[in-house]
Enzyme design. Structure first.
Site, PDB file in Angstrom:
ATOM      1  N   SER A  22      23.160  26.727  24.229  1.00 49.05           N
ATOM      2  CA  SER A  22      24.511  27.199  23.909  1.00 49.05           C
ATOM      3  C   SER A  22      24.713  27.412  22.414  1.00 49.05           C
ATOM      4  O   SER A  22      25.814  27.732  21.975  1.00 49.05           O
ATOM      5  CB  SER A  22      25.551  26.189  24.422  1.00 49.05           C
ATOM      6  N   ASN A 109      28.595  14.362  26.001  1.00 50.51           N
ATOM      7  CA  ASN A 109      29.786  14.688  26.786  1.00 50.51           C
ATOM      8  C   ASN A 109      31.082  14.449  26.004  1.00 50.51           C
ATOM      9  O   ASN A 109      31.981  15.282  26.002  1.00 50.51           O
ATOM     10  CB  ASN A 109      29.808  13.869  28.085  1.00 50.51           C
ATOM     11  N   THR A 154      67.507  50.018  31.457  1.00 52.24           N
ATOM     12  CA  THR A 154      67.026  49.307  32.642  1.00 52.24           C
ATOM     13  C   THR A 154      66.368  50.361  33.530  1.00 52.24           C
ATOM     14  O   THR A 154      66.830  51.507  33.574  1.00 52.24           O
ATOM     15  CB  THR A 154      68.161  48.606  33.427  1.00 52.24           C
ATOM     16  N   HIS A 155      65.296  49.994  34.191  1.00 50.15           N
ATOM     17  CA  HIS A 155      64.537  50.946  35.020  1.00 50.15           C
ATOM     18  C   HIS A 155      64.063  52.152  34.201  1.00 50.15           C
ATOM     19  O   HIS A 155      63.841  53.231  34.755  1.00 50.15           O
ATOM     20  CB  HIS A 155      65.371  51.449  36.208  1.00 50.15           C
ATOM     21  N   SER A 276      42.658  63.368  17.349  1.00 48.35           N
ATOM     22  CA  SER A 276      41.846  63.808  18.478  1.00 48.35           C
ATOM     23  C   SER A 276      40.622  64.553  17.974  1.00 48.35           C
ATOM     24  O   SER A 276      40.666  65.225  16.931  1.00 48.35           O
ATOM     25  CB  SER A 276      42.675  64.725  19.385  1.00 48.35           C
ATOM     26  N   LYS A 282      47.257  66.203  17.393  1.00 50.03           N
ATOM     27  CA  LYS A 282      47.495  64.871  17.936  1.00 50.03           C
ATOM     28  C   LYS A 282      47.564  63.781  16.871  1.00 50.03           C
ATOM     29  O   LYS A 282      46.815  63.795  15.901  1.00 50.03           O
ATOM     30  CB  LYS A 282      46.381  64.496  18.925  1.00 50.03           C
ATOM     31  N   GLU A 289      47.615  51.023  21.973  1.00 47.05           N
ATOM     32  CA  GLU A 289      46.899  51.172  23.244  1.00 47.05           C
ATOM     33  C   GLU A 289      45.776  50.145  23.366  1.00 47.05           C
ATOM     34  O   GLU A 289      45.530  49.591  24.450  1.00 47.05           O
ATOM     35  CB  GLU A 289      46.346  52.586  23.368  1.00 47.05           C
ATOM     36  N   TYR A 316      31.779  14.917  33.949  1.00 45.86           N
ATOM     37  CA  TYR A 316      31.245  16.106  33.298  1.00 45.86           C
ATOM     38  C   TYR A 316      30.238  16.803  34.208  1.00 45.86           C
ATOM     39  O   TYR A 316      29.435  16.168  34.894  1.00 45.86           O
ATOM     40  CB  TYR A 316      30.568  15.749  31.965  1.00 45.86           C
ATOM     41  N   GLN A 321      30.037  23.979  30.282  1.00 40.80           N
ATOM     42  CA  GLN A 321      29.520  24.669  29.101  1.00 40.80           C
ATOM     43  C   GLN A 321      30.063  26.093  29.034  1.00 40.80           C
ATOM     44  O   GLN A 321      30.128  26.688  27.948  1.00 40.80           O
ATOM     45  CB  GLN A 321      27.990  24.689  29.142  1.00 40.80           C
ATOM     46  N   LYS A 324      33.414  27.569  26.592  1.00 37.83           N
ATOM     47  CA  LYS A 324      33.525  27.956  25.174  1.00 37.83           C
ATOM     48  C   LYS A 324      33.560  29.460  24.949  1.00 37.83           C
ATOM     49  O   LYS A 324      34.408  29.959  24.209  1.00 37.83           O
ATOM     50  CB  LYS A 324      32.382  27.319  24.386  1.00 37.83           C
TER      51      LYS A 324
END
Length: 456
Positions: A22, A109, A154-155, A276, A282, A289, A316, A321, A324
């Site tokens: 690891s 551990n 709203t909506h 673009s 653009k 995004e 454990y 492991q 992480k």
């Protein structure tokens, strides 16, 4: 030579070594591992478990190793499997047999558990500061737009009057809750597992309170089995970060919409937009995004962690492991998103004229028109019906409530008089909403002041 080699007659397969190692990702905890070992060695010497002279030598040499790590002079190896064994091998190479005493009364551990808690505790502190910077940026821009009228939605339909300040301070409120969740997580993880051993503690006369205090923990963990097998703090942090990313994703969606020609409410600084490869006109909101997209990545980290832990018996297990890489990725991703989102927001231009135009065209004062009739004595449901007829008429005639003549109002109800024009004025509508949490500039100013005080 493996630490457990005395029990085995042959070496592990090379592929097993690669699967087991690891160090490629847990080496980022070298500072916490060495600091934890220094506290452990200090306690061993103070308790007379190892000679004081050897404890002092171990602490001194570990300090030198830490300096070398910070200076980039140390190269960790997969042969030594993880950060714990790498540090122990370095120590033993430098001071010989005395270095082998460091692991007395300790297991990997409880060692990895204390390392991870210390590391995440520091990372939470860094993330809190980044969230505060974004909240501060929202407050600063809101301060400039207390009277910049825009439609609330709203909506995704224009609903009632708001301001840019009122609208965006909703995100400041969300992020303030994120701060609270991070603080709660930090408080709950701050119990020291060191001294739990492999799972059953130790027969040595260790002082767990001494090491807990030295490492900045509130107290030792209460149960040695839970001390080494608990990963609630990892799950809790991943959950808090997922909610935080959800908030950033929603905010990103607003910015993406607002930056479009269809809305035109804001313009992003060139430094935080892209073009673009084929369409020269653009200007893409790629930062927003990407933040929206990376939200799914953090959700995936949380689901991966929950799946790893869901079927593990105490105490454990090596499955743990896998905690992480996922939590490190979530922390890194959220930190990067905050680092970029904040300056993107700070540098964007708010198109006040477009906000006002959208507010004027959206019948967002219809509720206020109904409230005007109610104040004239009409039941609200009747007032609602009258104003609904007026809106229908406006749509057919290409008008707004502000441009209707009094005769047109009277055609729907004789209750209307000249006072209706004052009642439906957008600024009147706005300033009349003086309820705590409402969009009236005075109320939003109080929210800004309260938020600024809270993040200090």
């Amino acid at each position: 030579m493996k630490l457990w080699s005395g029990r085995f007659e042959k070496n592990t397969d090379k592929l097993v070594d690669s699967l087991n190692a690891s160090i490629s990702y847990d080496q980022r905890m070298y500072e916490e591992d060495i600091t934890g070992s220094m506290a452990h060695a200090t306690m061993l010497g103070a308790q007379g478990i190892i000679p004081q002279s050897e404890a002092d030598l171990i602490v001194k040499t570990l300090g030198e190793i830490l300096d070398d790590c910070r200076a980039g002079k140390i190269e960790f190896t997969e042969e030594n499997e993880d950060i714990h064994m790498n540090v122990e091998v370095l120590l033993t190479e430098r001071i010989g047999a005395a270095g082998k005493r460091l692991h007395t009364a300790r297991s990997r551990n409880d060692q990895v558990a204390v390392d991870l808690k210390m590391y995440l505790r520091n990372e939470i502190g860094d993330l809190q500061e980044k969230v505060k910077k974004l909240i501060s940026a929202i407050c600063d821009k809101a301060q400039l737009h207390l009277e910049s009228i825009m439609p609330g939605y709203t909506h995704l339909q224009r609903a009632q009057p708001s301001t840019f300040a009122h609208y965006t301070m909703a995100y400041a409120e969300m992020l303030t809750r994120d701060l609270s969740r991070l603080a709660d997580c930090k408080t709950r993880l701050n119990q020291c597992p060191l001294g739990s051993g492999a799972m059953g503690g130790t027969t040595y006369p260790i002082d767990r309170f001494m090491t807990a205090k030295a490492l900045g923990f509130d107290k030792p963990t209460e149960n040695s089995i839970d001390g080494v097998s608990d990963r609630d703090y990892v799950l809790e942090l991943a959950s808090a970060l997922s909610i935080l990313m959800m908030h950033l994703s929603r905010f990103s969606e607003e910015i993406i919409l607002w930056a479009s020609y269809e809305f035109g409410f804001i313009s992003l600084d060139d430094a935080y937009a892209t073009g673009s490869s084929i369409m020269p006109q653009k200007k893409n909101p790629d930062i927003a995004e990407l933040v929206r997209g990376k939200t799914g990545r953090v959700y995936g980290d949380l689901m991966g962690l929950l799946t790893v832990m869901k079927g593990l018996p105490l105490a454990y297990n090596k499955d743990m492991q896998e905690d992480k890489e996922a939590i490190f990725d979530a922390v890194d991703t959220v930190g990067l998103c905050l680092d970029v989102f904040t300056p993107m927001y700070e540098t964007m231009t708010v198109r006040v004229d477009k906000l006002r135009r959208a507010a004027a065209e959206g019948f967002i004062n219809a509720t206020d028109c109904a409230d005007y009739l109610v104040k004239q004595g009409m039941p609200f449901r009747d007032a609602y019906t009258c104003v609904g007829k007026l809106v229908h008429y406006c749509i057919e005639q290409g008008k707004t409530l502000e441009t209707l003549s009094l005769d047109e109002y009277h055609a729907v109800s004789p209750v209307f008089d000249e006072g209706v024009y004052q009642a439906i004025d957008l600024m009147t509508c706005l300033k009349g909403r003086m309820v705590p949490g409402g969009p009236a500039p005075e109320m939003v100013q109080k929210h800004i002041d309260h938020t600024r005080a809270a993040i200090k």
